[in-house]
Design a protein around this motif. Structure first.
Motif, PDB file in Angstrom:
ATOM      1  N   CYS A   1      11.823  16.420  -2.666  1.00  0.00           N
ATOM      2  CA  CYS A   1      12.020  17.268  -1.124  1.00  0.00           C
ATOM      3  C   CYS A   1      11.710  18.702  -0.909  1.00  0.00           C
ATOM      4  O   CYS A   1      12.401  19.662  -0.560  1.00  0.00           O
ATOM      5  CB  CYS A   1      13.657  17.101  -1.100  1.00  0.00           C
TER       6      CYS A   1
ATOM      7  N   VAL B   1       8.538   9.142   2.221  1.00  0.00           N
ATOM      8  CA  VAL B   1       7.621   8.246   1.070  1.00  0.00           C
ATOM      9  C   VAL B   1       7.652   8.930  -0.292  1.00  0.00           C
ATOM     10  O   VAL B   1       7.189   8.524  -1.400  1.00  0.00           O
ATOM     11  CB  VAL B   1       6.145   8.239   1.401  1.00  0.00           C
ATOM     12  N   CYS B   2       8.343  10.331  -0.374  1.00  0.00           N
ATOM     13  CA  CYS B   2       8.038  10.852  -1.423  1.00  0.00           C
ATOM     14  C   CYS B   2       8.874  10.640  -2.817  1.00  0.00           C
ATOM     15  O   CYS B   2       8.321  10.541  -3.961  1.00  0.00           O
ATOM     16  CB  CYS B   2       8.332  12.527  -1.139  1.00  0.00           C
TER      17      CYS B   2
ATOM     18  N   SER C   1      11.216  19.147   2.856  1.00  0.00           N
ATOM     19  CA  SER C   1      11.913  18.044   3.621  1.00  0.00           C
ATOM     20  C   SER C   1      13.337  18.273   3.616  1.00  0.00           C
ATOM     21  O   SER C   1      13.922  18.921   2.395  1.00  0.00           O
ATOM     22  CB  SER C   1      11.561  16.793   3.108  1.00  0.00           C
TER      23      SER C   1
HETATM   24  S1  SF4 Z   1      11.883  10.558   0.321  1.00  0.00           S
HETATM   25 FE1  SF4 Z   1      12.919  11.494  -1.121  1.00  0.00          FE
HETATM   26  S2  SF4 Z   1      11.907  13.381  -1.979  1.00  0.00           S
HETATM   27 FE2  SF4 Z   1      11.193  12.721   0.223  1.00  0.00          FE
HETATM   28  S3  SF4 Z   1      12.276  13.925   1.658  1.00  0.00           S
HETATM   29 FE3  SF4 Z   1      13.286  11.884   1.352  1.00  0.00          FE
HETATM   30  S4  SF4 Z   1      14.791  12.035  -0.230  1.00  0.00           S
HETATM   31 FE4  SF4 Z   1      13.362  13.938  -0.323  1.00  0.00          FE
END
Ligand code: SF4
Ligand SMILES: Cc1cc2nc3c(=O)[nH]c(=O)nc-3n(C[C@H](O)[C@H](O)[C@H](O)COP(=O)(O)OP(=O)(O)OC[C@H]3O[C@@H](n4cnc5c(N)ncnc54)[C@H](O)[C@@H]3O)c2cc1C
Ligand code: SF4
Ligand code: SF4
Ligand code: SF4
Ligand code: FES
Lengths: 384, 142, 653
Positions: free
Chosen positions: C389, C404-405, C392
């Motif tokens: 995150c 996607v992260c 994000s």
């Molecule tokens: S996919 Fe996971 S890492 Fe990416 S912004 Fe959303 S919660 Fe955070």
């Protein structure tokens, strides 16, 4: 099943103070990680937020009084939670609803403020004694600027120099300023953060009326705490006047060419951002500009400066409470300053001044590390 | 009873009308005083419609279009600005207060902004009181 | 003219309207209005039985004007116009009153709601009485399609369309197609090699007889309308003749000048004449004039000397040309978040703090380390922290989740485990593994032995306070499940940076006349029911330009956009809304004011008759001309002065 909220009323007060953003807290723990307390002891800010969300606050805990309201966490919280407001509300519930115990030191300061209008418990009529020998006028009609020195420089023998250097500069430059009479009281910023809302309200009303009846339009404040509450909290209560912090004022005098600094001050000076000037009010550049205008002075920076600046430990009413050795932020700061090779720590806040003075003394560094107010250094550079 | 102004709102179909829809979809709440008329583009709102609304008893007229640069027809809203400047002059000559006719840009994802515009405008007009033009023509028809 | 008979249908929309508006009273009130012959209220007017009700009244009661008081016309105007048409009535003899979005949902409940709904219905009745039938026009459409952006989404859309033997142009601004996917080594959740699925795709696209790839090109202007767009393309000079170049890349080998490689996210070098990666399509290099010594200093031309095919051409200039297409699919993808804007994570200060994109390149056999996961000093990491995150879910940066992260963070855990013995820490706020096979992937990676720490990282620092922290990066985070602050010393930190709208998304959106949502991505026509269309007819969106998404979703959306375009191509013609303007020649004074105002150049001056005329095919019906004509000679159909004034009187009644 365990009943979570024995004090529904208190829980509601806190939830309300936290407002919408408190509901948005998603328990990421960033605030805990950011909070400087965790460098010296455990302080789970996130947990306090969750307890507040659920109305499950532990009012008896020591943690109620820990936060120094430095705003480091608020500045980064991904959900915009006004963490300090929540801390304040919890304290308010303790102080006004009697849900827990107010620490002794704080109770005394609070009593003093409510009684005589200053935390030190000094006589109101002595408020302007610090300036007796300095030919300072009282604020009258036609006076442009009210200089507001804060209770600490007004009464504390060591910190007096903060106020004295400022008025010496003003006198020399023939600034049209004055001090307000001894009816003035503590600005109330810290006691409000310590949960004593009623006291704050009455202090603020007193001061607002006093300023209004004297026709005050512009206030130059020595303390970022007074500056903060005058600027951001008094207007809601009807106090409308321009507020300038002393470092901003000095910077503008330099910019206008009115204040010229000629004498060299050959020192390595490191500047510590006060939380209430920096993070609370985004004033970072002016104090640095002032210091940089002093010939010969080498300005150093702490590893965590500006937005990341470490609190001295004196905000949120902590200035009146005891912090055990090993947990004092100003001690850490003094070490950092020494590591950077500084001879002087420059300050722009009377609370910082108190804490740094104590640190330097208790650490046995008084010989090698000076604690000076920005105004003092300016006065020195004017050869006064 | 307190004065409840009647405001006619001309909203362009592509951004502002969609923005007003979004406000509803998001269950935001605003004052009920604005009566919306859908137009294709803010540039297609004839000054006569605005005058007509005032004459027919509206206490205010709200015009909303896409943000500058976002007009579905490229530059319709620039024409709206020009037209509004002229119209304001005419209104002045007729003795109608400037605040009675307001132009705002409300985009398709600006539900909250729409609500804000409506509430602010309603408050503005409440302060001004009923439109004299409206009162006069209402008297005439009676 | 036939006598006006209006039918009014007040919809309950379940309780959405009827819950706060007294629909029965509204219907009763409507019945009292002039010309109204029937007024009914019905639970779901848009349902089949609801539609039948209207048709029946048209047939049996001779109703010839319809008012439906329900939801927004943006939702169901077309539906109800269809009902009129099926019942043999001109679809423009219709008016909607939007008593849901703009009444029952928009105001506090109370008696005023019913009053307002009545006024809205009254206005619609007043107005519809003045509606006239309009002719429905159809125009032929160009069967070619333009795809903007040659990432996985753009390629997918292009192939779907081209496979049905219709021409597709792909405009790609970089020297090669491929997009972000070309930078990855493996892809979640299957961990198949990205190149193995992407390279054949790229080749297929480049060989396809119905696809023309225009790389190193951008759209600079667009005119026309759905079915008939004219698109101006600017092709930057490559300084390499595409007709002559055989792709041997001797030039790249011999060029003595280098620059940071964009493709390797700045982690490696490339030459001044280069193709971004080995499998580039087309396999034709470009000269980067900002680093080429000849362009900078007037000397070198090494590439020219060594090119046997004589393909180097320093005189090449940019080319601007026009294409005619019927549909446009936007597939411009995303940019990644600038990690240095979170100063406390130390990106840019500590060489062993990497972004996810940089890490993708580290893992790739074609990357700067040939796939070895190594630190700046060449050592293998013994411990790695993966920070979720970054940029994000944070109101200081982007409020949305990048979707996607979490998944690529898990992917990295696997890749690190596969190639090193490093201990891995994932610092997450919530694990979001929502797709098909994703939870299973989370399971699998957990089983491989990863330390999960629930908390948002506060700081990455190199200030050691204990022996075991010396020489390491220390990650400060609260383990919120334990309720303890942790200092995790690691060798490497990977920041999972947000997917963001392209830096130029605003300019591109304005160029194509599409909107953007609050997060900055391109705005879809409807978030649920129409995620591939935009507010501009004929302009579709696919992939990450609409919002962060993974490859499966990008591909699915691309296929959907292609299907939409193909449907239109298959029809051959499209009906253009009859909402246009027309000029009454007897009233036109020939002042020509309207000629210049029309944004589509649809109005021309007839020198013979000395009046202005409107080309109805070009007219898009904005109404600007009608509002400006000083002689009142222009009618904006469906929005005539008569109709609007009737509505004004209605709402003020
Ligand atoms: S996919 Fe996971 S890492 Fe990416 S912004 Fe959303 S919660 Fe955070
Ligand atoms: C670090 C990272 C790892 C990921 N790993 C995975 C994974 O393992 N599995 C998975 O499913 N997903 C993964 N994703 C998501 C994946 O990258 C996207 O779903 C996918 O790339 C989206 O494709 P796209 O075509 O929409 O956009 P892009 O790949 O961004 O392609 C857009 C193309 O358009 C071009 N372009 C942009 N603007 C213009 C313009 N104005 N004119 C012309 N051309 C233009 C660009 O040059 C580019 O070629 C990952 C994302 C990141 C950030
Ligand atoms: S940083 Fe903000 S969101 Fe995160 S736990 Fe603290 S208050 Fe909650
Ligand atoms: S304001 Fe400062 S002391 Fe208080 S919780 Fe936040 S970071 Fe800690
Ligand atoms: S309505 Fe008039 S100005 Fe608008 S496109 Fe048609 S002809 Fe042009
Ligand atoms: S379409 Fe909204 S202002 Fe033109």
């Amino acid at each position: 099943m365990e009943v979570l909220s024995p004090y529904k009323e208190a829980a509601d007060v806190i939830l309300e103070a936290g407002g919408e953003p408190l509901k948005l807290c998603y328990q990421c723990g960033l605030c805990t990680g950011i909070c400087p307390w965790n460098m010296v002891r455990s302080f789970l800010v996130r947990r306090i937020m969750h307890e507040a969300q659920l109305g499950a606050t532990n009012f008896g805990s020591e943690d109620v009084w820990t936060c120094v309201t430095c705003r480091a966490c608020v500045q980064r919280c991904p959900r915009g939670v006004e963490i300090i407001d929540v801390m304040r509300a919890v304290r308010r519930a303790v102080a006004s609803l009697g849900l827990g115990i107010v620490p002794d030191a704080l109770r005394i300061s609070a009593k003093n403020i409510a009684g005589v209008g200053n935390p030190l418990g000094e006589a109101p009529e002595k408020r302007n004694d610090w300036a007796k020998d300095l030919k300072v006028k009282n604020f009258a009609s036609g006076t442009e600027i009210l200089y507001f020195p804060c209770c600490v420089p007004s009464y504390d023998a060591d910190v007096k120099t903060v106020a004295r250097s400022s008025v010496t500069i003003f006198n020399k430059l023939k600034i049209n300023y004055g001090l307000i009479g001894t009816e003035v009281k503590c600005c109330g910023e810290s006691i409000r953060k310590a949960g004593h809302e009623d006291t704050f309200q009455s202090l603020a009303k007193n001061n607002i009326n006093l300023f209004a009846s004297n026709g005050v339009k512009t206030v130059v404040a020595a303390s970022p705490h007074c500056y903060h509450t005058f600027k951001n909290e008094y207007p809601e209560l009807g106090g409308k006047f321009e507020v300038i912090h002393i470092t901003q004022y000095l910077a503008s005098l330099i910019e206008q060419g009115k204040l010229k600094l000629s004498k060299e001050v050959n020192k390595k000076v490191i500047y510590s951002d006060p939380c209430y000037l920096g993070r609370h009010n985004s004033v970072y550049d002016e104090p640095r500009k002032v210091l940089q205008s002093i010939p010969g002075l080498e300005l150093l920076e702490f590893p965590d400066a500006r937005e990341e600046g470490l609190c001295c430990g004196g905000g949120g009413g902590r200035i009146w409470m005891d912090t055990p050795k090993g947990e004092r932020f100003s001690d850490i700061r003094v070490e950092q300053a020494a590591a950077k090779g500084a001879d002087v720590i420059a300050l722009a806040c009377p609370y910082c001044f108190l804490n740094y003075r104590d640190s330097v003394l208790s650490m046995g560094k008084a010989e090698t590390m000076q604690v000076r107010d920005v105004g003092e250094l300016v006065a020195e550079a004017m050869s006064i | 009873m307190s004065f409840e102004p009647k405001i006619v709102g001309f909203l362009c179909n592509w951004c502002s009308y969609a923005g007003a829809d979004l406000a509803g979809i998001s269950r935001l709440k605003c004052a009920p005083n604005v009566h919306i008329i859908r137009m294709m583009c803010s540039g297609g709102i004839s000054p006569f419609f605005i005058l007509k609304a005032l004459e027919a008893g509206a206490d205010g007229v709200l015009i909303c279009g896409c943000n500058l640069g976002d007009c579905h027809y490229r530059e319709g809203n620039y024409k709206t600005i020009r037209r509004m400047t002229l119209l304001k002059k005419v209104l002045g000559q007729l003795g109608i207060e400037q605040e009675r006719v307001q132009l705002h840009w409300v985009c398709a994802s600006c539900g909250d902004e729409f609500v804000d515009v409506v509430n602010r405008m309603t408050a503005d007009i409440k302060e001004l009181g009923p439109s004299r033009l409206g009162v006069k023509s209402r008297d005439l028809t009676r | 003219m036939e006598k006006v008979k209006i039918g009014v249908y007040v919809c309950h929309c379940g309780t959405n309207i009827a819950g706060t508006v007294d629909v029965e009273e509204v219907a009763k009130y409507a019945e009292t209005l002039p010309y109204v012959v029937v007024a009914r209220h019905y639970p779901y007017t848009c349902s089949d039985p609801g539609q039948e009700l209207i048709k029946k009244d048209i047939k049996e009661l001779g109703v010839n004007r319809i008012v439906v008081a329900s939801c927004s016309p943006r939702l169901h105007e077309k539906t109800f116009q269809g009902v009129l048409r099926e019942a043999g009535l001109n679809p423009y003899l219709f008016q909607m009153a939007n008593i849901r979005e703009q009444c029952s949902w928009l105001h506090e409940p109370g008696p005023e709601l019913t009053e307002k709904a009545k006024r809205m219905v009254g206005a619609a009745v007043n107005r519809v009485a003045r509606h006239v039938p309009l002719e429905i026009r159809a125009v032929p459409i160009f069967p070619a399609t333009l795809v903007v952006g040659g990432g996985i989404a753009g390629m997918q859309a292009a192939l779907e369309i081209a496979n049905s033997n219709h021409m597709v142009y792909i405009v790609e601004r970089e020297p090669s197609i491929g997009g972000h996917m070309a930078q990855f080594d493996k892809t979640f959740p299957t961990l198949d090699c990205a190149a193995c699925i992407l390279t054949p795709r790229m080749t297929e696209v480049s060989r396809h007889p119905f696809i023309r790839i225009l790389t190193y090109s951008e759209v600079v202007a667009i005119s026309g309308y759905v079915g008939n767009f004219k698109v101006k393309i600017r092709r930057k000079p490559r300084y390499v003749d595409e007709g002559k170049c055989i792709g041997c890349l001797v030039c790249q080998e011999k060029c003595p000048w280098t620059a940071l490689s964009e493709f390797n996210a700045g982690t490696g070098k490339r030459k001044a004449i280069y193709t971004p990666f080995a499998q580039a399509v087309p396999n034709i290099p470009v000269i980067d004039t900002e680093h080429c010594a000849y362009f900078l200093k007037g000397k070198c031309r090494a590439c020219e000397k060594f090119c046997d095919a004589n393909a180097i051409n320093f005189e090449q200039s940019e080319l601007v040309f026009e294409l005619e297409v019927g549909n446009i699919i936007m597939a411009t993808g995303f940019d990644t978040f600038e990690a240095s804007s979170v100063p406390q994570y130390g990106y840019g200060r500590y060489p062993n703090v990497f972004t996810s994109i940089e890490f993708e390149r580290l893992c790739s056999p074609t990357g700067p380390t040939e796939g070895h996961i190594i630190l700046a000093d060449g050592r293998q990491p013994e411990s790695v922290a993966i920070v979720h995150c970054v940029g994000s879910r944070d109101k200081n940066y982007n409020e949305y989740c990048s979707r996607v992260c979490c998944m690529h963070a898990l992917k990295y855990s696997h890749l690190i485990k596969e190639k090193t013995n490093a201990e891995i820490y994932q610092m997450y706020i919530d694990m979001r593994c929502f797709g098909k096979g994703y939870e299973e992937f989370y399971n699998r990676i957990s089983n491989e032995g990863v330390n999960f720490i629930r908390g948002k990282v506060a700081k990455v620092t190199d200030e050691a306070i204990a022996e075991e922290e010396k020489g390491k990066l220390i990650v400060l985070v609260e383990d919120t499940l334990l309720g303890t602050m942790l200092r995790v010393p690691v060798d490497m930190v990977i920041l999972c940076i947000a997917l963001e709208p392209r830096k130029d998304a605003n300019e591109v959106a304005q160029l194509f006349h599409i909107g953007r949502s609050a997060d900055g991505f391109f705005l879809e026509r409807h978030p649920k029911l129409d995620p591939v269309a935009t507010m501009s007819e004929g302009i579709l969106i696919a992939g990450c330009c609409q919002g962060p998404k993974d490859i499966p979703d990008s591909v699915a959306q691309a296929s959907a956009a292609a299907a939409r375009a193909l449907a239109m191509i298959a029809r051959g013609k499209i009906e253009v809304a009859a909402v246009t303007a027309s000029i009454d020649e007897t009233k036109c004074s020939g002042c020509r004011i309207c000629n210049l105002l029309c944004p589509y150049d649809a109005i021309f001056f007839d020198e013979e008759t000395k009046v202005s005329r409107i080309n109805e095919v070009l007219c898009q019906g904005c109404g600007v001309c009608a509002a400006a004509c000083p002689s009142g000679a222009i009618t904006h159909n469906y929005f005539t002065a008569d109709e609007i004034e009737a509505e004004i009187e209605g709402v003020l009644a």
